[in-house]
Design a protein around this motif. Sequence first.
Motif, short mmCIF file in Angstrom:
data_model
loop_
_atom_site.label_atom_id
_atom_site.label_comp_id
_atom_site.label_asym_id
_atom_site.label_seq_id
_atom_site.Cartn_x
_atom_site.Cartn_y
_atom_site.Cartn_z
N LEU A 133 7.19 22.24 11.91
CA LEU A 133 6.59 23.34 11.49
C LEU A 133 5.48 23.84 11.84
O LEU A 133 4.96 24.96 12.17
CB LEU A 133 6.39 23.27 9.88
CG LEU A 133 7.84 23.11 9.24
CD1 LEU A 133 7.80 23.09 7.72
CD2 LEU A 133 8.83 24.31 9.35
N LEU A 134 4.38 22.83 12.16
CA LEU A 134 3.11 23.06 12.65
C LEU A 134 3.10 23.66 14.16
O LEU A 134 2.51 24.66 14.39
CB LEU A 134 2.05 21.87 12.70
CG LEU A 134 1.61 21.48 10.99
CD1 LEU A 134 0.83 20.31 11.33
CD2 LEU A 134 0.47 22.63 10.71
N TYR A 135 4.11 23.01 14.98
CA TYR A 135 4.30 23.55 16.12
C TYR A 135 4.70 25.18 16.06
O TYR A 135 4.24 25.70 16.95
CB TYR A 135 5.42 22.66 16.68
CG TYR A 135 5.05 21.75 17.94
CD1 TYR A 135 4.54 21.94 19.01
CD2 TYR A 135 4.79 20.35 17.23
CE1 TYR A 135 4.25 20.81 20.08
CE2 TYR A 135 4.37 19.37 18.02
CZ TYR A 135 4.10 19.65 19.56
OH TYR A 135 3.59 18.81 20.24
N CYS A 136 5.60 25.44 15.13
CA CYS A 136 5.99 26.53 15.07
C CYS A 136 5.05 27.74 14.68
O CYS A 136 4.76 29.00 15.29
CB CYS A 136 7.19 26.84 14.19
SG CYS A 136 9.03 26.15 14.68
N TYR A 137 4.19 27.32 14.01
CA TYR A 137 2.92 28.25 13.44
C TYR A 137 2.11 28.36 14.80
O TYR A 137 1.67 29.42 14.72
CB TYR A 137 2.23 27.41 12.21
CG TYR A 137 2.86 27.53 10.96
CD1 TYR A 137 3.57 28.72 10.28
CD2 TYR A 137 3.13 26.41 9.95
CE1 TYR A 137 4.27 28.91 9.20
CE2 TYR A 137 3.87 26.63 8.96
CZ TYR A 137 4.23 27.89 8.41
OH TYR A 137 4.94 27.67 7.40
N ASN A 138 1.66 27.13 15.43
CA ASN A 138 0.89 27.63 16.50
C ASN A 138 1.41 28.41 17.44
O ASN A 138 0.50 29.01 18.08
CB ASN A 138 0.37 26.20 16.78
CG ASN A 138 -0.38 25.27 15.91
OD1 ASN A 138 -1.24 26.01 15.27
ND2 ASN A 138 -0.45 24.01 15.99
N ALA A 164 4.11 22.93 -0.19
CA ALA A 164 3.62 22.12 1.08
C ALA A 164 3.67 22.75 2.43
O ALA A 164 2.68 22.73 3.27
CB ALA A 164 4.68 20.79 1.23
N ASN A 165 4.54 23.90 2.42
CA ASN A 165 4.89 24.68 3.60
C ASN A 165 3.69 25.57 3.57
O ASN A 165 3.25 25.95 4.78
CB ASN A 165 6.20 25.40 3.46
CG ASN A 165 6.62 25.81 4.99
OD1 ASN A 165 5.88 25.68 5.98
ND2 ASN A 165 7.94 26.22 4.99
N GLY A 166 3.24 26.42 2.39
CA GLY A 166 2.32 27.07 2.59
C GLY A 166 1.03 26.31 3.05
O GLY A 166 0.00 27.22 3.71
N LYS A 167 0.63 25.05 2.58
CA LYS A 167 -0.54 24.50 3.11
C LYS A 167 -0.63 24.27 4.61
O LYS A 167 -1.50 24.31 5.11
CB LYS A 167 -0.65 23.24 2.41
CG LYS A 167 -0.87 23.33 0.81
CD LYS A 167 -1.00 21.90 0.14
CE LYS A 167 -1.42 22.26 -1.47
NZ LYS A 167 -1.49 20.81 -1.99
N SER A 198 11.71 25.53 4.46
CA SER A 198 10.82 24.44 3.85
C SER A 198 11.06 23.23 3.37
O SER A 198 10.47 22.31 2.78
CB SER A 198 10.10 25.42 2.42
OG SER A 198 9.65 26.73 2.89
N THR A 199 12.46 22.96 3.65
CA THR A 199 13.04 21.70 3.01
C THR A 199 12.50 20.64 3.18
O THR A 199 12.28 19.53 2.09
CB THR A 199 14.54 21.47 3.36
OG1 THR A 199 15.16 22.91 3.21
CG2 THR A 199 15.44 20.64 2.70
N ASN A 200 11.82 20.08 4.40
CA ASN A 200 11.10 18.88 4.62
C ASN A 200 9.69 19.12 4.90
O ASN A 200 9.21 18.36 5.67
CB ASN A 200 11.76 18.47 6.07
CG ASN A 200 13.06 17.53 5.77
OD1 ASN A 200 13.23 17.23 4.76
ND2 ASN A 200 13.73 17.10 6.74
N ALA A 201 9.14 20.34 4.41
CA ALA A 201 7.68 20.34 4.64
C ALA A 201 6.86 19.59 4.08
O ALA A 201 5.51 19.47 4.54
CB ALA A 201 7.20 21.96 4.01
N PRO A 230 7.04 30.97 2.98
CA PRO A 230 8.03 29.83 2.66
C PRO A 230 9.29 29.99 1.82
O PRO A 230 9.25 30.76 0.95
CB PRO A 230 7.20 28.64 1.99
CG PRO A 230 5.68 29.21 2.29
CD PRO A 230 5.77 30.68 2.30
N VAL A 231 10.49 29.71 2.29
CA VAL A 231 11.76 29.93 1.87
C VAL A 231 12.44 28.65 1.93
O VAL A 231 12.18 27.63 2.52
CB VAL A 231 12.61 31.15 2.48
CG1 VAL A 231 11.81 32.35 2.23
CG2 VAL A 231 12.96 30.63 4.07
#
Length: 563
Positions: free
Chosen positions: A384-389, A408-411, A207-210, A398-399
């Motif tokens: 991160l969005l690429y990975c979720y999709n 932010a990562n959760g959103k 999540s560091t740069n989410a 998120p960790v």
Amino acid sequence: MTQTTLPGLRTPPELKSGTLRIVPLGGIGEIGRNMTVFEIGGKLLVVDCGVLFPEETQPGVDLILPDFSYLENRLEDIVAVVLTHGHEDHIGAVPYLLRLRNDIPLVGSQLTLALIEAKLQEHRIKPWSLTVAEGQVEKFGPFECEFVAVNHSIPDALAVFIRSAGGTVLHTGDFKMDQLPLDGRITDLRHFARLGEEGVDLFLVDSTNADVPGFTTGEREIGPTLDRLFGQAEKRIIVASFSSHVHRVQQVLDAAAKHGRKVAFVGRSMVRNMGIAAKLGYLRVPENILVDIKNIEQLPDNKVVLMSTGSQGEPMAALSRMANGDHRITVGTGDTVILASSLIPGNENAVFRVINGLLKLGADVIHKGTAKVHVSGHAAAGELLYCYNIIKPKNVMPVHGETRHLIANGKLAQASGVPAGNVLLTDDGSVIDLADGRARIVGQVECGFVYVDGSSVGEITDTDLKDRRILGDEGFISIITVVNRTTGKIVSGPEIHARGVAEDDSVFDEIKPKIEAALEQAVMASTDHTAYQLQQVVRRVVGTWVNRKLRRKPMIIPVVLEA
């Protein structure tokens, strides 16, 4: 609604058969101390075991460890410790865990294990280790682990896909999606996609740069900046970086070779880690470019590059000591210092103090805020969005990040289609159970900070640190008084000594009669008083007076002896 850990959440229920339990012991709400425990069938799998570096509010502390108390009575149940990569916040606590049981199997890539084995050698621990590579599948008790290549700011990083009877978990470790990495090893999105097709029940995501929009800048963009700075520098160049940042050191070596400069490694961990990286082929060292720091004074200033530790302002690291003038390397006018790293949250004041010290010595200081001398090793929101999709996980946790990063990562997960109720915002010590494709927060276990202070581990408490802060900020006052047990009259004293409170102890002459009167009254009021009770009387009298008169709240140490 997003699941969050509630205040006062109780002890988790007994683990049901066929359920996978996940307990993060570090790395949630903080940058560091990463450690997650997985449990099923009475067996435990640990992913990462790192340290957190202290802040200014933790004086005297060297390192902060995960709280192993959750594991202490179950050490024999641990089937393996999987290490995702070789950064200190992921491997630094391994020696302290292996002190409790030294034959726990360590699993990781070639470079990761080489770095931790060198560290363990200093602790006189010889581990049992298993080297793995991307695409490899290994079974550890009831856990089957498949390893995936990911790109990070250190070579040989791996994500781990865990299969169990309770469900599947994909843990990214630290990663980004640099499409043109220096070593040509990209994050394997095709592998991620295959795992997504198989089904990812729980996705643990860096999540560091989410909260950073877009995509993380590629490492290759640093090279031209270093080339330009090396070409402009007239005297010595000092580059500070993490001691494990092989890619950055590679770029420094290449720039030095191009501009005819020799390179000396400064700092024990830098010398050790780069030696390991070069031996294993992860660092390509141009011929005859390295020199020993002992011989650096024999070279002209415009032919020297020093590759140093201390980019985070660590007090004992080489760069901090140079800034303070107590290192063998003397920084002077015309020298160029490059801080080739980003600021870890909490280190800002320490880093700026080093920068100011170097500027006072006449150096030209370059950092991320003034030139492109560092890029992050963590995926930004677009990646991160690429990975979720691609993965389409059922649940997301998120960790590796502070609270703002986790939120932010959760959103982002929700924006990609993960139901809000399947996004888990947890704390260190949260207990998550995964069964039938659903992850739920079911409890909380004790999970505090464990401080390493010199040779002591876990003996320093938050109360001790509070006392240290008071001593450092407010000073202390000691009051020694001898009273007659029967009459309460002062036999000797009160003698008042202070440090860091007032310029002269004579300022306390005003309070001495009040101490005498208070003690006499306390003795006469009770025949069964104790020395401790009399000391508390002195503490209250002096504390009230100092707070009102001097506007200070020092540590007060009263000593009352009865004669």
